[in-house]
Motif scaffolding. Structure first.
Motif, PDB file in Angstrom:
ATOM      1  N   LEU A  68     103.728  43.076   0.112  1.00  0.00           N
ATOM      2  CA  LEU A  68     102.422  43.705   0.411  1.00  0.00           C
ATOM      3  C   LEU A  68     102.447  45.198   0.096  1.00  0.00           C
ATOM      4  O   LEU A  68     101.449  45.767  -0.348  1.00  0.00           O
ATOM      5  N   ILE A  69     103.608  45.836   0.328  1.00  0.00           N
ATOM      6  CA  ILE A  69     103.723  47.271   0.013  1.00  0.00           C
ATOM      7  C   ILE A  69     103.732  47.470  -1.503  1.00  0.00           C
ATOM      8  O   ILE A  69     103.015  48.322  -2.029  1.00  0.00           O
ATOM      9  N   ALA A  88     115.695  50.528   2.708  1.00  0.00           N
ATOM     10  CA  ALA A  88     115.254  50.496   1.300  1.00  0.00           C
ATOM     11  C   ALA A  88     114.272  51.623   0.993  1.00  0.00           C
ATOM     12  O   ALA A  88     113.790  51.740  -0.144  1.00  0.00           O
ATOM     13  N   GLY A  89     113.958  52.430   1.996  1.00  0.00           N
ATOM     14  CA  GLY A  89     113.068  53.578   1.802  1.00  0.00           C
ATOM     15  C   GLY A  89     111.600  53.212   1.721  1.00  0.00           C
ATOM     16  O   GLY A  89     110.766  54.032   1.309  1.00  0.00           O
ATOM     17  N   GLU A 125      99.951  53.808   1.526  1.00  0.00           N
ATOM     18  CA  GLU A 125     100.783  54.884   2.094  1.00  0.00           C
ATOM     19  C   GLU A 125     100.275  55.245   3.493  1.00  0.00           C
ATOM     20  O   GLU A 125      99.062  55.329   3.722  1.00  0.00           O
ATOM     21  N   ASP A 126     101.191  55.437   4.420  1.00  0.00           N
ATOM     22  CA  ASP A 126     100.902  55.846   5.801  1.00  0.00           C
ATOM     23  C   ASP A 126     100.220  54.767   6.641  1.00  0.00           C
ATOM     24  O   ASP A 126      99.766  55.049   7.752  1.00  0.00           O
ATOM     25  N   THR A 127     100.143  53.559   6.095  1.00  0.00           N
ATOM     26  CA  THR A 127      99.593  52.473   6.915  1.00  0.00           C
ATOM     27  C   THR A 127     100.579  52.179   8.036  1.00  0.00           C
ATOM     28  O   THR A 127     101.782  52.050   7.798  1.00  0.00           O
ATOM     29  N   LYS A 128     100.046  52.078   9.230  1.00  0.00           N
ATOM     30  CA  LYS A 128     100.911  51.833  10.386  1.00  0.00           C
ATOM     31  C   LYS A 128     101.152  50.332  10.536  1.00  0.00           C
ATOM     32  O   LYS A 128     100.200  49.546  10.496  1.00  0.00           O
ATOM     33  N   THR A 155     106.075  52.545  13.070  1.00  0.00           N
ATOM     34  CA  THR A 155     106.583  52.358  11.705  1.00  0.00           C
ATOM     35  C   THR A 155     105.441  52.496  10.711  1.00  0.00           C
ATOM     36  O   THR A 155     104.412  51.830  10.861  1.00  0.00           O
ATOM     37  N   LYS A 156     105.636  53.376   9.699  1.00  0.00           N
ATOM     38  CA  LYS A 156     104.588  53.629   8.703  1.00  0.00           C
ATOM     39  C   LYS A 156     105.136  53.431   7.298  1.00  0.00           C
ATOM     40  O   LYS A 156     106.343  53.636   7.055  1.00  0.00           O
ATOM     41  N   VAL A 157     104.226  53.085   6.380  1.00  0.00           N
ATOM     42  CA  VAL A 157     104.615  52.856   4.991  1.00  0.00           C
ATOM     43  C   VAL A 157     104.834  54.208   4.301  1.00  0.00           C
ATOM     44  O   VAL A 157     104.020  55.123   4.462  1.00  0.00           O
ATOM     45  N   ASN A 158     105.928  54.302   3.558  1.00  0.00           N
ATOM     46  CA  ASN A 158     106.222  55.547   2.835  1.00  0.00           C
ATOM     47  C   ASN A 158     105.365  55.678   1.569  1.00  0.00           C
ATOM     48  O   ASN A 158     104.836  54.673   1.072  1.00  0.00           O
TER      49      ASN A 158
END
Lengths: 129, 354
Positions: free
Chosen positions: A32-33, A71-72, A40-43, A82-85
């Motif tokens: 999904l990422i 995995a960054g 980006e920044d999705t919680k 937790t947020k998406v980088n």
């Protein structure tokens, strides 16, 4: 009132799947990422929420989150969850082709499972050649 | 006589509530749980199980609320010397009972063992669930603000209170004209200011039990609201919409219920305070030079500031009573939604029978 929010990203844990629940969670969130469905920044939901919804132990979800963090792909802050980088979306032609394939399958009235079987069959036949 | 007043008050309360619901004064923008029921037969078993639980717990909570009202009246009658303590603390006490029922009767999120059979895939949304997502936008703010304002008022009244002749903090001492000085000819030469007391005042005797019950009510309500968001979602993504509607329903019941009982809790306290302040505002003052042996009494002089304050407190009590009744109407209407009231199917059935 907020919407139910199920359209943004849904992951499914299948007990019949050969991969363990933790790997299934990790792989689906990663997909999904990569696809940009999780921007980006999705919680992400809390470990407790996801574990409850998927009927797995909290440690299973925590392990998946830890691997994504290693995995960054995501970051975990104490207060922010937790947020998406940033910069994780794959902009490859393959992704566009996968999207096209999905749309074609939906137009043809195929379900996800049928499409997966077709991809699996094509994958296996290409290996045997 | 006091029995009659209580019964009339309760009946009047019920009639106003019914009229408000009947004439549709309360806006109908409720999401129907019935309309959100899944169409697929396979999904219906769990949805019906959830609906049954929702109806049972809401109905049990309502019945317990009514029993609580009757019990409060009966206990008040049995302990009439308690100065109405049970009646004053009844709204907060009843809400604690109601929310305990809702907490002890959780909404199921899994089909029964018989229906579930072999456990299939489980799905989850990646959207974090928060309390604000379910229920009214004011669902957390209004109860917390009302609670905080009530707490400040209650503590203020408690600090000002003083003991009565039985050692209970249920009156207030204040300065007023208590006697007059007369000369040998019984002519008033001066008015003397002294200490007087008035009650029943919402002092510690009433407010300590009320605060304890309000804190318990707030804690349990917040716990129930957080639990509403924390509860695991249903396995099947096809039931996602139904799950959301059930959570919203529960959020509305909890928020409107607690806000209603908070408003109603403030009514007896504010009414007592308003009456006492009005009593404090009046002074029986003899005019200097007045002859006292002619059977005349002192003139009644009102302090305009205190009168205004008393009327403000009384007005606030009436306003909170109205808001409390409206919110209670909301609560009853939301409970009725689980029985099909307001749903499209129900409207079609009513239309067909008319």
């Amino acid at each position: 009132m907020a919407a139910s929010g199920w359209g943004v990203g849904v992951i499914v844990i299948d007990p019949a799947n050969q991969n363990g629940p933790s790997e299934q969670i990790r792989a689906q969130i990663a997909a999904l990422i990569y696809s940009g469905a999780l921007a980006e920044d999705t919680k992400l939901p809390t470990v407790r929420q996801l574990a409850g919804d998927l009927r797995v132990a909290t440690g299973t979800v925590a392990r998946a989150y830890k691997e994504l963090e290693a995995a960054g792909m995501v970051r975990t802050g104490r207060a922010n969850g937790t947020k998406v980088n940033a910069g994780q979306t794959l902009e490859s032609p393959l992704l566009a082709e996968v999207r096209d394939l999905t749309l074609d399958a939906q137009r043809a009235g195929l379900g996800l499972e049928e499409l997966q079987k077709m991809v699996e069959a094509a994958w296996n036949s290409s290996i045997s050649q | 006589m006091s029995n009659l007043i209580l019964i009339v008050a309760l009946l009047g309360f019920a009639v106003v509530l019914l009229v408000l619901l009947r004439i549709g004064l309360l806006p109908h923008r409720r999401i129907s749980v019935i309309d959100a029921m899944p169409v697929k037969e396979a999904d219906r078993a769990l949805a019906e199980r959830i609906l049954r639980a929702l109806r049972a717990r809401n109905l049990s909570a309502l019945i317990l609320g009514v029993i609580g009202v009757v019990a409060a009246v009966l206990i008040h009658q049995a302990f009439i010397t308690s100065g109405g303590l049970v009646l004053v603390a009844a709204p907060a006490g009843i809400w604690v009972l109601v929310v305990l029922v809702l907490l002890c009767w959780p909404i199921p999120f899994e089909a029964s063992e018989r229906q579930l059979g072999e456990k299939g895939p489980a799905s989850a949304s990646l959207v974090p669930r928060t309390t604000r997502m379910f229920g009214p936008a004011w669902g957390l703010v209004v109860p917390i603000v009302l609670f905080s304002v009530a707490l400040v008022g209650i503590l203020g009244a408690g600090v000002l209170s003083s003991v009565d002749d039985r050692g209970r903090y249920r009156q207030i001492d204040y300065q007023t004209v208590t006697s007059s000085v007369v000369d040998g000819n019984m002519i008033v030469t001066d008015n003397l200011v002294g200490q007087a007391s008035a009650g029943p005042f919402p002092g510690w005797y009433y407010t300590v039990p009320v605060v304890v019950l309000l804190v318990a009510g707030l804690g349990l309500t917040l716990f129930a609201l957080f639990g509403n968001a924390r509860r695991p979602s249903l396995r099947n993504p096809g039931l996602a919409e139904f799950d959301h509607v059930v959570r919203t329903h529960n959020g509305y019941v909890l928020s409107s219920g607690f806000s209603a009982f908070l408003c109603l809790q403030m009514v007896p306290l504010l009414s007592m305070a308003a009456t006492v302040v009005y009593t404090m505002a009046s002074n029986h003052i003899y005019t200097v030079g007045q002859k006292m042996d002619d059977g005349s009494t002192g003139g009644v002089v009102y302090d305009p500031w205190q009168v205004a304050f008393a009327w403000s407190l009384g007005g606030l009590a009436v306003l909170l009573l109205i808001v409390g009744i409206l919110l209670l109407g909301y609560l009853v209407a939301w409970v009725a939604v689980a029985y099909g009231a307001g749903s499209k199917k129900w409207q079609r059935r009513v239309g067909a029978s008319a």
